[in-house]
Design a protein around this motif. Sequence first.
Motif, PDB file in Angstrom:
ATOM      1  N   GLN A  26       0.810  -1.125  -0.109  1.00 27.76           N
ATOM      2  CA  GLN A  26       0.068   0.116   0.068  1.00 27.76           C
ATOM      3  C   GLN A  26       0.744   1.220  -0.110  1.00 27.76           C
ATOM      4  O   GLN A  26       0.350   2.346  -0.567  1.00 27.76           O
ATOM      5  N   GLU A 218      -3.701  -6.283   5.886  1.00 27.05           N
ATOM      6  CA  GLU A 218      -4.413  -5.076   5.044  1.00 27.05           C
ATOM      7  C   GLU A 218      -5.000  -4.124   6.116  1.00 27.05           C
ATOM      8  O   GLU A 218      -5.119  -2.998   5.870  1.00 27.05           O
ATOM      9  N   ASP A 222      -3.988  -0.135   6.099  1.00 26.96           N
ATOM     10  CA  ASP A 222      -4.930   0.886   5.914  1.00 26.96           C
ATOM     11  C   ASP A 222      -4.754   1.909   6.942  1.00 26.96           C
ATOM     12  O   ASP A 222      -5.003   2.934   6.863  1.00 26.96           O
ATOM     13  N   SER A 223      -4.529   1.336   8.256  1.00 26.36           N
ATOM     14  CA  SER A 223      -4.787   2.158   9.387  1.00 26.36           C
ATOM     15  C   SER A 223      -3.174   3.010   9.342  1.00 26.36           C
ATOM     16  O   SER A 223      -3.340   4.337   9.749  1.00 26.36           O
ATOM     17  N   LYS A 225      -1.477   4.157   6.628  1.00 22.16           N
ATOM     18  CA  LYS A 225      -1.801   5.034   5.714  1.00 22.16           C
ATOM     19  C   LYS A 225      -2.798   6.221   6.327  1.00 22.16           C
ATOM     20  O   LYS A 225      -2.294   7.558   6.101  1.00 22.16           O
ATOM     21  N   ASN A 226      -3.606   5.724   6.865  1.00 18.39           N
ATOM     22  CA  ASN A 226      -4.501   7.129   7.523  1.00 18.39           C
ATOM     23  C   ASN A 226      -3.916   8.018   8.460  1.00 18.39           C
ATOM     24  O   ASN A 226      -4.041   9.069   8.437  1.00 18.39           O
TER      25      ASN A 226
END
Length: 274
Positions: A26, A218, A222-223, A225-226
């Motif tokens: 990611q 994943e 995602d966390s 990236k946020n």
Amino acid sequence: MPDYQPIGVFDSGYGGLTVLKSIVHQLPQYDYVYLGDNARTPYGTRSFDTVYQYTLECVQHLFAMGCRLVILACNTASAKALRNIQQLDLPRIAPDRRVLGVIRPTTEVVGNYSKSGHIGILATRGTVTSESYVVEIDKFFPGLHVYQEACPMWVPLVENGEHGAPGADYFVRQHLDRLLAKSPEIDTLLLACTHYPLLLPKIRQFAPEGIALLSQGEIVADSLKNYLHRHPEIDEQCSRGRTLRFFTTDSPDDFERQAGLFWDTPVRAERLKL
């Protein structure tokens, strides 16, 4: 290399490579350093104090390598060490650096996958004993029913390359049956150990049809990236050279051989002496 400030990813062994793999997929633009404390694994059966001491020592080594941000890609370390490191150690030794875990990102979303409101947690004995998932899930989904099952043989099966062998069937079926017997309404299973994704084919084989199976890679990616989006002051400090370095506290040859179970391409590892 003053401009080299990689994101550090730590695990007690190899399982964190499943998290790193998702993070790199990611967020490929950053530099990364992975450290596996293979000489002292497993952490799952060790005391809180021991896991805390070992984890803090490895975090400090990652700081010394230039990491401004470290991810504890280990559920046991996240359960037994993260809070002390964040609250007691960072203000004293590195107030400008951050250490994050894998439990909080997972518990923030896990309830969204369940329709029945009943979920099962498959984890190491240390993670189950800590009750970290039960406590954290209650903060975000107070009405969710959570059932746990410790699977002490699953990590050795993976690290000995037996996770796909017929001998693994007994241990996978045993713990699934025990967990599902706790509630017929369980419709979601969380693999709360970063080794367990390698057992997914076996778990799917023996889990009832229709049950959702969640891995953490994943979710954590995602966390992260946020998190970097919400904290540009941290994001700006992470160097972007698309490099990967792997360190182990044990034999680099062994690490390189075992890492092949978790990583798509061959890796080169360096020895870190504690």
